[in-house]
Write a protein that holds these residues in place. Structure first.
Motif, mmCIF file in Angstrom:
data_model
loop_
_atom_site.group_PDB
_atom_site.id
_atom_site.type_symbol
_atom_site.label_atom_id
_atom_site.label_comp_id
_atom_site.label_asym_id
_atom_site.label_seq_id
_atom_site.Cartn_x
_atom_site.Cartn_y
_atom_site.Cartn_z
ATOM 1 N N UNK A 59 0.861 -1.181 0.000
ATOM 2 C CA UNK A 59 0.000 0.000 0.000
ATOM 3 C C UNK A 59 0.895 1.228 0.000
ATOM 4 N N UNK A 60 0.647 2.139 -0.931
ATOM 5 C CA UNK A 60 1.442 3.359 -1.025
ATOM 6 C C UNK A 60 0.679 4.520 -0.403
ATOM 7 N N UNK A 61 1.313 5.167 0.552
ATOM 8 C CA UNK A 61 0.792 6.413 1.114
ATOM 9 C C UNK A 61 1.187 7.540 0.161
ATOM 10 N N UNK A 62 0.205 8.319 -0.267
ATOM 11 C CA UNK A 62 0.419 9.461 -1.149
ATOM 12 C C UNK A 62 0.068 10.703 -0.330
ATOM 13 N N UNK A 63 1.070 11.534 -0.082
ATOM 14 C CA UNK A 63 0.920 12.706 0.788
ATOM 15 C C UNK A 63 1.239 13.941 -0.051
ATOM 16 N N UNK A 64 0.251 14.811 -0.251
ATOM 17 C CA UNK A 64 0.410 16.015 -1.069
ATOM 18 C C UNK A 64 0.154 17.213 -0.162
ATOM 19 N N UNK A 82 9.600 15.218 -2.833
ATOM 20 C CA UNK A 82 10.072 16.286 -3.694
ATOM 21 C C UNK A 82 9.022 17.344 -3.936
ATOM 22 N N UNK A 83 9.407 18.322 -4.758
ATOM 23 C CA UNK A 83 8.543 19.456 -5.078
ATOM 24 C C UNK A 83 7.920 19.249 -6.457
ATOM 25 N N UNK A 84 6.754 19.844 -6.619
ATOM 26 C CA UNK A 84 6.125 19.861 -7.929
ATOM 27 C C UNK A 84 6.937 20.736 -8.872
ATOM 28 N N UNK A 85 7.084 20.307 -10.116
ATOM 29 C CA UNK A 85 7.851 21.077 -11.099
ATOM 30 C C UNK A 85 7.078 22.326 -11.507
ATOM 31 N N UNK A 86 5.781 22.178 -11.764
ATOM 32 C CA UNK A 86 4.984 23.307 -12.246
ATOM 33 C C UNK A 86 4.808 24.386 -11.174
ATOM 34 N N UNK A 87 4.677 23.958 -9.932
ATOM 35 C CA UNK A 87 4.452 24.904 -8.837
ATOM 36 C C UNK A 87 5.103 24.346 -7.571
ATOM 37 N N UNK A 88 6.321 24.803 -7.241
ATOM 38 C CA UNK A 88 7.049 24.239 -6.097
ATOM 39 C C UNK A 88 6.386 24.479 -4.741
ATOM 40 N N UNK A 89 5.276 25.219 -4.716
ATOM 41 C CA UNK A 89 4.564 25.378 -3.442
ATOM 42 C C UNK A 89 3.745 24.130 -3.104
ATOM 43 N N UNK A 135 5.325 16.544 -2.442
ATOM 44 C CA UNK A 135 4.845 15.160 -2.476
ATOM 45 C C UNK A 135 5.722 14.278 -1.606
ATOM 46 N N UNK A 136 5.080 13.319 -0.961
ATOM 47 C CA UNK A 136 5.782 12.220 -0.295
ATOM 48 C C UNK A 136 5.070 10.932 -0.693
ATOM 49 N N UNK A 137 5.844 9.916 -1.055
ATOM 50 C CA UNK A 137 5.312 8.590 -1.348
ATOM 51 C C UNK A 137 6.046 7.592 -0.460
ATOM 52 N N UNK A 138 5.285 6.843 0.326
ATOM 53 C CA UNK A 138 5.859 5.839 1.224
ATOM 54 C C UNK A 138 5.130 4.513 1.031
ATOM 55 N N UNK A 139 5.888 3.450 0.909
ATOM 56 C CA UNK A 139 5.284 2.123 0.761
ATOM 57 C C UNK A 139 5.179 1.428 2.115
ATOM 58 N N UNK A 140 4.028 0.802 2.327
ATOM 59 C CA UNK A 140 3.723 0.081 3.561
ATOM 60 C C UNK A 140 3.279 -1.335 3.238
ATOM 61 N N UNK A 180 0.154 16.819 -12.559
ATOM 62 C CA UNK A 180 1.390 17.587 -12.424
ATOM 63 C C UNK A 180 2.566 16.626 -12.412
ATOM 64 N N UNK A 181 3.745 17.193 -12.273
ATOM 65 C CA UNK A 181 4.989 16.412 -12.295
ATOM 66 C C UNK A 181 5.857 16.811 -11.112
ATOM 67 N N UNK A 182 6.672 15.851 -10.669
ATOM 68 C CA UNK A 182 7.581 16.109 -9.552
ATOM 69 C C UNK A 182 8.946 15.504 -9.852
ATOM 70 N N UNK A 183 9.963 16.123 -9.275
ATOM 71 C CA UNK A 183 11.297 15.525 -9.235
ATOM 72 C C UNK A 183 11.457 14.982 -7.825
ATOM 73 N N UNK A 184 11.577 13.666 -7.718
ATOM 74 C CA UNK A 184 11.603 13.026 -6.405
ATOM 75 C C UNK A 184 13.018 12.617 -6.024
ATOM 76 N N UNK A 185 13.322 12.775 -4.741
ATOM 77 C CA UNK A 185 14.550 12.245 -4.153
ATOM 78 C C UNK A 185 14.181 11.032 -3.315
ATOM 79 N N UNK A 186 15.186 10.265 -2.926
ATOM 80 C CA UNK A 186 14.966 9.064 -2.107
ATOM 81 C C UNK A 186 15.689 9.222 -0.775
#
Length: 198
Positions: free
Chosen positions: A4-9, A43-50, A53-58, A189-195
Motif C-alpha cells: 500500500x502506497x501512502x500518497x501525501x500532497x 520532492x517538489x512539484x515542477x509546475x508549482x514548487x509550493x 509530495x511524499x510517497x511511502x510504501x507500507x 502535475x509532475x515532480x522531481x523526487x529524491x529518495x
C-alpha cells in the motif's frame, strides 16, 4: 501481497522549497516503524514548487494506521510542521496495479481522477489498464482507500516534455479523451523526487 502506497500532497514552506532534505528526520522516524518500506520518495512539484509530495510504501494500510494511532505520531507531526506551508494536506492510500518504478525516474507524473459516475468504473479501469500495459507498466494506477471513486496514476518520464509528446500520439490521445470523458482530472502535475533510506 501488493504494498500500500501512502500518497501525501501538501503545501510546502519556504524551508522545504529551499532544501527538501530537511524532511529526512521525519522519514527516519517513519522508516523504523514495522511495515514501512524504504526508500521514502519526496520532492517538489515542477509546475508549482509550493506543492510537495511524499510517497511511502507500507505492508498495508493497517501498518500505517498503527503508526498514526501510536504515541510517537505526535513527534512525527511535530517534525513535519516546519515543512508545511499551510493547512492544505491530502493523504491517500493506494494499492498500485504494479510496482511503482515511476518514483525512480527523473520526472514523476501524478494524475488524480474522480469518476463522473460510479457506473463508469469498469471502463475507466479498462482504459487505465491499457495505458499501463502500453507503457510497459511505467505508468501504474490504483483506487484510493479514502474514496472508491478516486484513482491515482503515477508515471515515470525522462522529462516533462516526453510525457506531453507521448500523450499527443493518436492512440494515447484517444485513450485519454475517453478517460477524461468518464472521470474528472483533479490533479495532473509532475515532480522531481529524491529518495531517503535509513
Amino acid at each position: 501481497m501488493a504494498l500500500t502506497t501512502e500518497v501525501f500532497i501538501f503545501q510546502t514552506s519556504d524551508i522545504f522549497r529551499n532544501d527538501p532534505r530537511l524532511a529526512t528526520p521525519a522519514f527516519d522516524i517513519v522508516l523504523k516503524v514495522d511495515g514501512a518500506h524504504a526508500p521514502a520518495y519526496y520532492g517538489k512539484q515542477i509546475e508549482n514548487p509550493s506543492t510537495g509530495y511524499v510517497f511511502l510504501n507500507w505492508d498495508s494500510f493497517e501498518a500505517h494506521k498503527a503508526l498514526m494511532d501510536s504515541p510517537s505520531y505526535a513527534a512525527l507531526l511535530e517534525s513535519l510542521k516546519p515543512l508545511l506551508g499551510g493547512p492544505k494536506v491530502d493523504m491517500y492510500h493506494v494499492q498500485f496495479s504494479a510496482p511503482t518504478i515511476a518514483f525512480e525516474k527523473p520526472v514523476t507524473e501524478v494524475l488524480i481522477l474522480t469518476l463522473k459516475a460510479p457506473e463508469n468504473r469498469a471502463t475507466v479501469v479498462e482504459v487505465l489498464s491499457k495505458i499501463s500495459e502500453a507503457s510497459g507498466k511505467i505508468l501504474v494506477f490504483g483506487q484510493t482507500r479514502e474514496d472508491e471513486n478516486k484513482y491515482i496514476l503515477v508515471g515515470g518520464w525522462p522529462t516533462v516534455e516526453a510525457h506531453w509528446e507521448t500523450a499527443a500520439k493518436p492512440e494515447m490521445a484517444a485513450a485519454l479523451d475517453t478517460l477524461y470523458s468518464l472521470a474528472n482530472k483533479d490533479h495532473l502535475y509532475h515532480a522531481k523526487l529524491s529518495q531517503h533510506r535509513l
